[in-house]
Motif scaffolding. Structure first.
Motif, PDB file in Angstrom:
ATOM      1  N   LEU A  21       0.829  -1.205   0.000  1.00 21.04           N
ATOM      2  CA  LEU A  21       0.000   0.000   0.000  1.00 21.04           C
ATOM      3  C   LEU A  21       0.864   1.257   0.000  1.00 21.04           C
ATOM      4  O   LEU A  21       0.542   2.241  -0.678  1.00 21.04           O
ATOM      5  N   ALA A  22       1.963   1.223   0.747  1.00 21.51           N
ATOM      6  CA  ALA A  22       2.865   2.375   0.810  1.00 21.51           C
ATOM      7  C   ALA A  22       3.485   2.656  -0.556  1.00 21.51           C
ATOM      8  O   ALA A  22       3.534   3.812  -1.011  1.00 21.51           O
ATOM      9  N   PHE A 183      14.790  -2.495   5.584  1.00 20.13           N
ATOM     10  CA  PHE A 183      13.718  -1.603   6.033  1.00 20.13           C
ATOM     11  C   PHE A 183      12.735  -2.310   6.962  1.00 20.13           C
ATOM     12  O   PHE A 183      12.234  -3.390   6.661  1.00 20.13           O
ATOM     13  N   ASN A 184      12.481  -1.678   8.099  1.00 21.57           N
ATOM     14  CA  ASN A 184      11.429  -2.100   9.026  1.00 21.57           C
ATOM     15  C   ASN A 184      10.297  -1.096   8.888  1.00 21.57           C
ATOM     16  O   ASN A 184      10.522   0.117   9.006  1.00 21.57           O
ATOM     17  N   LYS A 190      10.208   8.111   5.792  1.00 20.05           N
ATOM     18  CA  LYS A 190      11.443   8.806   5.404  1.00 20.05           C
ATOM     19  C   LYS A 190      12.504   7.915   4.761  1.00 20.05           C
ATOM     20  O   LYS A 190      12.965   8.210   3.647  1.00 20.05           O
ATOM     21  N   PRO A 191      12.945   6.832   5.413  1.00 18.65           N
ATOM     22  CA  PRO A 191      13.996   6.033   4.754  1.00 18.65           C
ATOM     23  C   PRO A 191      13.546   5.431   3.433  1.00 18.65           C
ATOM     24  O   PRO A 191      14.345   5.335   2.487  1.00 18.65           O
ATOM     25  N   LEU A 192      12.286   5.059   3.339  1.00 24.80           N
ATOM     26  CA  LEU A 192      11.763   4.479   2.099  1.00 24.80           C
ATOM     27  C   LEU A 192      11.757   5.520   0.984  1.00 24.80           C
ATOM     28  O   LEU A 192      12.234   5.256  -0.129  1.00 24.80           O
ATOM     29  N   GLY A 197      13.850   8.145  -3.843  1.00 23.48           N
ATOM     30  CA  GLY A 197      13.946   9.462  -4.450  1.00 23.48           C
ATOM     31  C   GLY A 197      12.611  10.127  -4.727  1.00 23.48           C
ATOM     32  O   GLY A 197      12.434  10.784  -5.763  1.00 23.48           O
ATOM     33  N   VAL A 198      11.664   9.968  -3.799  1.00 24.14           N
ATOM     34  CA  VAL A 198      10.342  10.576  -3.958  1.00 24.14           C
ATOM     35  C   VAL A 198      10.000  11.386  -2.709  1.00 24.14           C
ATOM     36  O   VAL A 198      10.578  11.160  -1.639  1.00 24.14           O
TER      37      VAL A 198
END
Length: 250
Positions: A21-22, A183-184, A190-192, A197-198
């Protein structure tokens, strides 16, 4: 080549539904996930081919050809093949807080037979094979192949925490560091977003498909499939009985 820009190498039960979904929210959709396979045309044929080592690359292309991203099983099983088909794609390794946390979550859900004794385990596997879609059985058999996990996740003798650790180590060793994000989902946007780059959305990061939600969903699906199977048996029995009486009389 497929159109994948993001390849999820993390195992199921690492927040992959939230990740789907993210990713779709920040422009990397549609995103493939196990849930997609339930309505995906031809998936039985493709997974059967892969299991039999027949037209593997063509079958993988067919499964993911309409997607921009892929997470969860079955996509994570083919992350190396997908990297070769999509050399510019970035890879995300979803993780849990610890191997034990993942083992608990997966043992309570997708690999529940692992937590039972041998007899109960075999019964659960039998029920799964009888009343769940056949393509899920094929995906589970692919998991057991040496090229994927090399062990049966549903086997009570399998150490799920070790399987998870081995898998994550394999991903870290085989994916170039500059293309990999560990990634958790608790880390949020933010890290994602920085990795991809979005812009960072101003909406909450998705939080879905908890253990309880998964169990309720699968329980309802299983009950529905069992009821449908029983209905077919009863109808077939009535048709046979009617035919018998019409032929031989009362």
């Amino acid at each position: 080549m497929t159109n994948l820009q993001v390849i999820g190498a993390g195992l199921g039960r690492t927040g992959t539904m939230s990740m789907k979904l993210a990713l779709e929210e920040i422009g990397f959709g549609p995103c493939h996930h196990m849930v997609v396979t339930f309505g995906q045309e031809g998936c039985f044929k493709y997974f059967n081919n892969i299991l039999k080592d027949k037209e593997v690359e063509e079958s993988i292309k067919a499964v993911f050809k309409d997607f921009v991203a892929a997470v969860d099983y079955p996509g994570c099983m083919f992350y190396e093949e997908l990297m070769k088909l999509n050399p510019d794609a970035k890879v995300i390794l979803n993780v849990r807080d610890s191997p034990e946390a993942w083992a608990k979550s997966s043992g309570d859900t997708i690999f529940s037979a692992n937590q039972a004794n041998w007899l109960v385990s075999q019964l659960k596997v039998f029920m799964f094979q009888m009343f769940m879609p056949i393509h899920l059985y094929l995906i589970h058999k692919i998991m057991e192949k040496q090229s994927v996990h090399g062990v049966a996740p549903t086997d009570p003798d399998t150490d799920l925490a070790q399987m998870y650790t081995d898998w994550n180590n394999r991903v870290i060793e085989t994916v170039p560091a500059e293309k990999l994000l560990i990634f958790n989902v608790k880390e949020g946007w933010k890290p994602l977003c920085y990795f991809l780059g979005v812009p960072v959305p101003d909406t909450p990061f998705p939080r879905v498909n908890s253990t309880e939600q998964w169990q309720n969903k699968v329980s309802g699906m299983m009950k529905g499939n069992i009821l449908n199977a029983l209905t077919r048996v009863v109808v077939a029995g009535l048709i046979f009985a009617c035919g018998y009486y019409l032929l031989v009389g009362f």
